[in-house]
Design a protein around this motif. Structure first.
Motif, PDB file in Angstrom:
ATOM      1  N   SER A 222       0.680  -1.127  -0.044  1.00 29.18           N
ATOM      2  CA  SER A 222      -0.064   0.200   0.083  1.00 29.18           C
ATOM      3  C   SER A 222       1.020   1.365   0.012  1.00 29.18           C
ATOM      4  O   SER A 222       0.453   2.293  -0.551  1.00 29.18           O
ATOM      5  CB  SER A 222      -0.900  -0.045   1.326  1.00 29.18           C
ATOM      6  N   THR A 223       2.120   1.171   0.638  1.00 27.89           N
ATOM      7  CA  THR A 223       2.520   2.421   0.826  1.00 27.89           C
ATOM      8  C   THR A 223       4.052   2.436  -0.293  1.00 27.89           C
ATOM      9  O   THR A 223       4.935   3.480  -0.344  1.00 27.89           O
ATOM     10  CB  THR A 223       3.488   2.651   2.213  1.00 27.89           C
ATOM     11  N   SER A 224       4.277   1.429  -1.084  1.00 30.71           N
ATOM     12  CA  SER A 224       5.129   1.597  -1.838  1.00 30.71           C
ATOM     13  C   SER A 224       4.582   2.301  -3.290  1.00 30.71           C
ATOM     14  O   SER A 224       3.836   1.964  -3.825  1.00 30.71           O
ATOM     15  CB  SER A 224       5.800   0.177  -2.578  1.00 30.71           C
ATOM     16  N   GLY A 225       5.585   3.215  -3.807  1.00 26.71           N
ATOM     17  CA  GLY A 225       5.483   4.065  -4.861  1.00 26.71           C
ATOM     18  C   GLY A 225       4.322   5.143  -4.753  1.00 26.71           C
ATOM     19  O   GLY A 225       3.557   4.842  -3.814  1.00 26.71           O
ATOM     20  N   SER A 226       4.619   6.113  -5.513  1.00 27.53           N
ATOM     21  CA  SER A 226       4.141   7.273  -5.463  1.00 27.53           C
ATOM     22  C   SER A 226       2.585   7.134  -6.278  1.00 27.53           C
ATOM     23  O   SER A 226       1.416   7.698  -6.001  1.00 27.53           O
ATOM     24  CB  SER A 226       4.532   8.670  -6.013  1.00 27.53           C
ATOM     25  N   THR A 227       2.663   6.293  -7.345  1.00 32.66           N
ATOM     26  CA  THR A 227       1.454   6.044  -8.208  1.00 32.66           C
ATOM     27  C   THR A 227       1.110   4.709  -7.929  1.00 32.66           C
ATOM     28  O   THR A 227       1.850   3.670  -8.234  1.00 32.66           O
ATOM     29  CB  THR A 227       1.646   6.244  -9.754  1.00 32.66           C
ATOM     30  N   PRO A 228      -0.303   4.595  -7.471  1.00 31.72           N
ATOM     31  CA  PRO A 228      -0.772   2.997  -7.493  1.00 31.72           C
ATOM     32  C   PRO A 228      -0.680   2.274  -8.675  1.00 31.72           C
ATOM     33  O   PRO A 228      -0.872   2.878  -9.547  1.00 31.72           O
ATOM     34  CB  PRO A 228      -2.375   3.440  -6.699  1.00 31.72           C
ATOM     35  N   LEU A 229      -0.642   0.983  -8.353  1.00 34.36           N
ATOM     36  CA  LEU A 229      -0.332   0.087  -9.661  1.00 34.36           C
ATOM     37  C   LEU A 229      -1.884  -0.157 -10.132  1.00 34.36           C
ATOM     38  O   LEU A 229      -2.933  -0.380  -9.671  1.00 34.36           O
ATOM     39  CB  LEU A 229       0.372  -1.198  -9.445  1.00 34.36           C
ATOM     40  N   GLU A 230      -2.037  -0.416 -11.560  1.00 27.81           N
ATOM     41  CA  GLU A 230      -3.269  -0.782 -11.978  1.00 27.81           C
ATOM     42  C   GLU A 230      -3.476  -2.109 -11.750  1.00 27.81           C
ATOM     43  O   GLU A 230      -2.504  -2.856 -11.323  1.00 27.81           O
ATOM     44  CB  GLU A 230      -3.148  -0.325 -13.482  1.00 27.81           C
ATOM     45  N   PRO A 231      -4.666  -2.606 -11.731  1.00 26.08           N
ATOM     46  CA  PRO A 231      -4.911  -4.187 -11.588  1.00 26.08           C
ATOM     47  C   PRO A 231      -4.329  -5.097 -12.486  1.00 26.08           C
ATOM     48  O   PRO A 231      -3.653  -6.101 -12.064  1.00 26.08           O
ATOM     49  CB  PRO A 231      -6.563  -4.141 -11.905  1.00 26.08           C
ATOM     50  N   THR A 232      -4.158  -4.638 -13.807  1.00 23.18           N
ATOM     51  CA  THR A 232      -3.259  -5.486 -14.519  1.00 23.18           C
ATOM     52  C   THR A 232      -1.888  -5.635 -14.320  1.00 23.18           C
ATOM     53  O   THR A 232      -1.539  -6.757 -14.457  1.00 23.18           O
ATOM     54  CB  THR A 232      -3.536  -4.880 -16.237  1.00 23.18           C
ATOM     55  N   GLN A 233      -1.464  -4.529 -13.543  1.00 21.62           N
ATOM     56  CA  GLN A 233      -0.009  -4.573 -13.111  1.00 21.62           C
ATOM     57  C   GLN A 233       0.205  -5.594 -12.006  1.00 21.62           C
ATOM     58  O   GLN A 233       1.044  -6.261 -12.002  1.00 21.62           O
ATOM     59  CB  GLN A 233       0.450  -3.210 -12.959  1.00 21.62           C
ATOM     60  N   ARG A 234      -0.762  -5.580 -11.165  1.00 25.83           N
ATOM     61  CA  ARG A 234      -0.650  -6.223  -9.984  1.00 25.83           C
ATOM     62  C   ARG A 234      -0.852  -7.689 -10.517  1.00 25.83           C
ATOM     63  O   ARG A 234      -0.286  -8.740  -9.777  1.00 25.83           O
ATOM     64  CB  ARG A 234      -1.856  -6.034  -8.776  1.00 25.83           C
ATOM     65  N   LEU A 235      -1.832  -7.960 -11.311  1.00 23.51           N
ATOM     66  CA  LEU A 235      -2.073  -9.230 -11.874  1.00 23.51           C
ATOM     67  C   LEU A 235      -0.787  -9.817 -12.542  1.00 23.51           C
ATOM     68  O   LEU A 235      -0.484 -11.109 -12.419  1.00 23.51           O
ATOM     69  CB  LEU A 235      -3.138  -9.204 -12.757  1.00 23.51           C
ATOM     70  N   ARG A 236      -0.140  -9.064 -13.194  1.00 25.60           N
ATOM     71  CA  ARG A 236       0.961  -9.442 -13.872  1.00 25.60           C
ATOM     72  C   ARG A 236       2.232  -9.803 -12.830  1.00 25.60           C
ATOM     73  O   ARG A 236       2.893 -10.544 -13.097  1.00 25.60           O
ATOM     74  CB  ARG A 236       1.334  -8.502 -14.791  1.00 25.60           C
ATOM     75  N   GLN A 237       2.237  -8.862 -11.839  1.00 23.04           N
ATOM     76  CA  GLN A 237       3.145  -9.117 -10.689  1.00 23.04           C
ATOM     77  C   GLN A 237       2.857 -10.412 -10.024  1.00 23.04           C
ATOM     78  O   GLN A 237       3.956 -11.105  -9.746  1.00 23.04           O
ATOM     79  CB  GLN A 237       2.929  -7.895  -9.759  1.00 23.04           C
ATOM     80  N   TYR A 238       1.644 -10.876  -9.701  1.00 23.11           N
ATOM     81  CA  TYR A 238       1.591 -12.186  -9.149  1.00 23.11           C
ATOM     82  C   TYR A 238       1.922 -13.035  -9.971  1.00 23.11           C
ATOM     83  O   TYR A 238       2.654 -14.275  -9.531  1.00 23.11           O
ATOM     84  CB  TYR A 238       0.023 -12.351  -8.975  1.00 23.11           C
ATOM     85  N   LEU A 239       1.702 -13.327 -11.280  1.00 22.96           N
ATOM     86  CA  LEU A 239       1.921 -14.024 -12.318  1.00 22.96           C
ATOM     87  C   LEU A 239       3.583 -14.443 -12.373  1.00 22.96           C
ATOM     88  O   LEU A 239       4.077 -15.276 -12.480  1.00 22.96           O
ATOM     89  CB  LEU A 239       1.133 -14.038 -13.751  1.00 22.96           C
TER      90      LEU A 239
END
Length: 439
Positions: A222-239
């Motif tokens: 929640s606190t990492s980065g100034s701009t929140p990641l888009e859902p597709t970015q988090r999905l890709r991060q999980y994969l």
């Protein structure tokens, strides 16, 4: 995951195609008794809004608690359902009662033959979400063994994807307790299968520690980065994290291996294992302990499949690889007892052929099925890759790495050619080339 095949009869026009999870696609199909996988695929992709560019990402599977088979485009699911009991007798050790009660479901899941390298190039959120759902189910079920830092990080990512980021401590804690740890951490870690005795062993204290660590990882996200990641970015991060697990994308088979003997009078018995096979290699995993016993890339192994010779004998998948004993290089043989050995051998051969075709710049038909019609009955397993000496395996303190020292293998010293041919050079389906016979 539902395991019932809904209204799959020649007269019916309604078909349910299950996704990984509890959701399903409801199709109205004409001539359901003879419809092919290829025809169903078009309808399912249309219903799920899957773009044509991602048509090879998924495949149809027939699945039950007893057997999982990936189908070819030409297969007709209804006809295979009619043969399901025959397939169970052929490829499982299930009792007659279990077989009579087993019923498959038609599922739309990741294609074993889709390369991981292409997966992270996918932009469509719906496709990424389907891949995420499947990976998450495999993580939670313990089918993908991973180390604590991995499953904790993946659990926090799932928490963020499901509930969003930026929740304060009180809301995050309340949400986690409502959803329960079993929704985010592997069942063997979260204690989802526990009861009174697990509580008496201090389950409450362990649960509190897991909750604290998961929420701590969530706060970091929640606190990492100034701009929140888009859902597709988090999905890709999980994969992407799952891609670091060598057995991601595998087809899984059940089997047993011999336990190491622990004394002259001790009868070792056998240990239940899952065998994962992908485009990259073969992985043998301990069902109970949730860790890897042996992981081999195709360049590190040779294999064969043997049929029972007499009553009480088993189908066996033989894996040969290089090892060392007392400083002496040896060949090691691992015996995997399984009525699915024929399926495993056929899939290994097909994956090796796909890799050889890709490395040679040629194209190969990739509609192979993890199923009974993939390889003719009675055909021997194929050869391992013979380009140079097989790589030596490394062992580390991770559930992902091989534990060769815990295996009961057959070790032998064999005169070897420069190209690393071992015992199976005598038995492989493809002939040895003249260059491989030179010393």
């Amino acid at each position: 995951m539902s395991t019932s095949l809904c209204v799959f009869s020649p007269a019916a026009q309604d078909v349910l195609v299950y996704l990984v999870g509890d959701s399903a696609v409801h199709l109205c199909v004409e001539g359901v008794g003879c419809v092919s996988v290829q025809e169903l695929g078009h309808s399912v992709r249309e219903a799920l809004h899957i773009p044509d560019s991602a048509m090879d990402v998924f495949a149809f599977w027939l699945c039950s608690p007893l057997l999982e088979l990936q189908l070819k485009p030409k297969h007709q699911p209804y006809k295979l359902c009619r043969q399901w009991q025959d397939l169970l007798y052929r490829f499982t050790e299930a009792s007659e009662e279990d077989i009579s009660q087993d019923e498959p479901s038609l599922q739309y899941r990741r294609n074993v033959f889709y390369p991981k390298s292409k997966e992270l190039q996918i932009e469509d959120e719906g496709v990424l979400r389907l891949l995420y759902d499947e990976a998450r189910v495999n993580i939670l079920a313990g089918r993908f063994p991973c180390d604590p830092e991995t499953w904790m990080g993946l659990g926090a990512l799932s928490f963020a994807l499901e509930l969003g980021i930026g929740l304060d401590d009180q809301k995050a804690t309340a949400a986690l307790r409502e959803k329960k740890l079993i929704s985010f951490l592997p069942v063997h870690v979260s204690g989802g299968g526990g009861g009174l005795f697990s509580t008496l062993r201090g389950k409450g204290g362990r649960q509190a520690g897991l909750e604290h660590n998961l929420l701590e990882e969530y706060r970091k996200i929640s606190t990492s980065g100034s701009t929140p990641l888009e859902p597709t970015q988090r999905l890709r991060q999980y994969l992407s994290t799952c891609h670091s697990l060598p057995y991601y994308g595998c087809a899984f088979f059940s089997g047993e291996i011999d336990k190491p003997a622990q004394g002259i009078l001790y009868r070792a018995g056998r240990k239940a294992v899952n065998v994962g096979i992908s485009l990259e290699g073969v992985y043998v995993m301990d069902v109970k302990e949730k860790h890897v016993l042996l992981g081999l890339r195709f360049s590190e192994l040779s294999w064969d499949h043997s049929y029972p010779e007499g009553e009480g004998d088993s189908h066996i998948l033989w894996l040969e690889f290089d090892g060392e004993e007392a400083g002496t290089p040896v060949n090691k043989l691992l015996k995997i007892y399984s009525k699915q050995a024929e399926l495993m051998s056929g899939l290994i051969e097909f994956c090796v052929e796909l890799r050889s075709a890709a490395e040679g710049g040629t194209t190969t038909e990739t509609d192979g099925a993890v199923g009974p019609s993939h390889q003719p009955a009675g055909q021997a397993g194929g050869s391992g890759e013979g380009n140079g000496r097989r790589g030596k395996l490394r062992r580390q303190n991770s559930v992902v790495c091989s534990r060769i020292h815990t295996l009961n293998t057959i070790s032998y010293v064999w005169w070897r050619c420069n190209h690393g041919l071992g015992l199976f050079s005598m038995f492989q389906a493809r002939p040895v080339s003249p260059s491989e016979g030179k010393s």
